[in-house]
Enzyme design. Sequence first.
Site, PDB file in Angstrom:
ATOM      1  N   ASN A   4     -16.303  15.839 -15.518  1.00 56.28           N
ATOM      2  CA  ASN A   4     -17.606  16.185 -15.992  1.00 56.28           C
ATOM      3  C   ASN A   4     -17.925  15.983 -17.452  1.00 56.28           C
ATOM      4  OD1 ASN A   4     -18.403  17.848 -13.483  1.00 56.28           O
ATOM      5  ND2 ASN A   4     -16.706  19.502 -14.220  1.00 56.28           N
ATOM      6  N   GLY A  64     -16.669  16.298 -20.353  1.00 56.77           N
ATOM      7  CA  GLY A  64     -16.363  16.894 -21.543  1.00 56.77           C
ATOM      8  C   GLY A  64     -15.304  16.378 -22.368  1.00 56.77           C
ATOM      9  N   ASP A  65     -14.353  15.830 -21.541  1.00 60.11           N
ATOM     10  CA  ASP A  65     -13.188  15.143 -22.452  1.00 60.11           C
ATOM     11  C   ASP A  65     -13.792  13.720 -23.150  1.00 60.11           C
ATOM     12  OD1 ASP A  65     -10.596  16.411 -21.335  1.00 60.11           O
ATOM     13  OD2 ASP A  65     -12.168  15.976 -19.573  1.00 60.11           O
ATOM     14  N   TYR A  68     -21.295  24.285 -13.402  1.00 64.59           N
ATOM     15  CA  TYR A  68     -20.574  23.791 -12.209  1.00 64.59           C
ATOM     16  C   TYR A  68     -21.194  24.624 -11.055  1.00 64.59           C
ATOM     17  CZ  TYR A  68     -17.100  23.154 -15.968  1.00 64.59           C
ATOM     18  OH  TYR A  68     -16.347  22.616 -17.030  1.00 64.59           O
ATOM     19  N   GLN A 111     -25.784  12.443 -25.672  1.00 62.37           N
ATOM     20  CA  GLN A 111     -25.456  13.640 -26.255  1.00 62.37           C
ATOM     21  C   GLN A 111     -26.481  14.196 -27.285  1.00 62.37           C
ATOM     22  OE1 GLN A 111     -21.581  12.461 -27.818  1.00 62.37           O
ATOM     23  NE2 GLN A 111     -20.611  13.916 -26.760  1.00 62.37           N
ATOM     24  N   GLY A 129     -17.745  24.281 -19.716  1.00 61.90           N
ATOM     25  CA  GLY A 129     -16.899  23.590 -20.071  1.00 61.90           C
ATOM     26  C   GLY A 129     -16.610  23.893 -21.738  1.00 61.90           C
ATOM     27  N   GLU A 130     -16.303  22.582 -22.527  1.00 59.94           N
ATOM     28  CA  GLU A 130     -16.063  22.829 -23.897  1.00 59.94           C
ATOM     29  C   GLU A 130     -17.163  22.228 -24.758  1.00 59.94           C
ATOM     30  OE1 GLU A 130     -12.874  21.203 -27.192  1.00 59.94           O
ATOM     31  OE2 GLU A 130     -12.111  21.808 -25.469  1.00 59.94           O
TER      32      GLU A 130
END
Length: 380
Positions: free
Chosen positions: A12, A14-15, A193, A255, A272-273
Amino acid sequence: MTWDIFCTVIDNFGDIGVTWRLARQLADEHRVSVRLWVDDLAAFHQIRPEVDPTRAIQTLAGVEIRHWTDPLPAFSPGEVVIEALACNLPESFIQAMAVQSPPPVWLNLEYLTAETWADGVHGLPSPHPRLPLVKYFYVPGFSPQTGGLTRENWLSPTRNPFQASQADQDDFWRNQKLPPRQDKELRISLFSYENAALPGWLETLAASPIPVRLLAPEGKALPQIARALAVPELGPGTSARQGALKVHVLPMLDQDTYDRLLWACDLNFVRGEDSFLRAQYAARPMVWQAYRQAEGAHFAKLEAFLDRYCATLDPDTADTTRTLWQAWNAEADMTAAWPRYLAHQPALQAHAKAWDRQLAAVPDIASKLMIFCEKIMKTR
């Protein structure tokens, strides 16, 4: 000073989203030479279209981006090495760090959390069992005892004029092939999600007394939304209507454009983050869907954040917020919670702005990282 940051793309985006923001900020605001190692450049391309998935080495915004392959090409590690978000460095690279004198400052960048354990874990050393290396735990967080939050210097000076200008927002919507805001319309972004609560919530939105425009960036929830709205399928650029609800599917946004989407909406559902933190910086009411973990471990992260986020809210607004967020994360029926939550929007809007001002006072992660690493280097 050269920094090596390693990132594996798990799910997804996020990382890579979190890691890229950090690398870009270090290069831009601290003039650090950063090599960002990414194992999945195709995923990186989705949030930064300038990234060429076919190139092993390229530079973007002052950051040298390298494809993380197995085996890793031989090269000298930088003075600082970060393994981001639970990734593991190649053994050959760890061996290369061990023979370097002095060895690099080695950091394990953890996931963001509001849990109190972060205060005690942040900065702890972990000596390697065999090699003359020490790895330090670096934990982003909301308290002064943690590693800070990713927040760029340009954020508030860019966001505030945008949110104050109806013309700028109209231009933004036009660029997304969407009409300007209607009178009394509620605009919601939905980045989620899959969620069993989603169909019932959409039905509630469709019965709203005011028009609702739902902006859903391309993602895993689209098949659910299509079924709920009884349309064959939904993809980027498509839309569907049911009652007072109109859903628009946006393409995967870079982004910076996604930031503006959050700034322009009345309410943001995030996950997420990366989107979680950026929604807080949007100074708009938000609902967070924590990344699911085994045995419901994510609920501890949810409650820890709610404790902080709701601390200054009046009891009724705090209870309303908790009820809706908990229902969304438990994938439970939101029919009763939603009208009550909407009734508190003026208080939640004021709180979102106050919360953003509070976060702006928290030292940013890039600056704290610089201080942390320099202190270690001086002791050698």
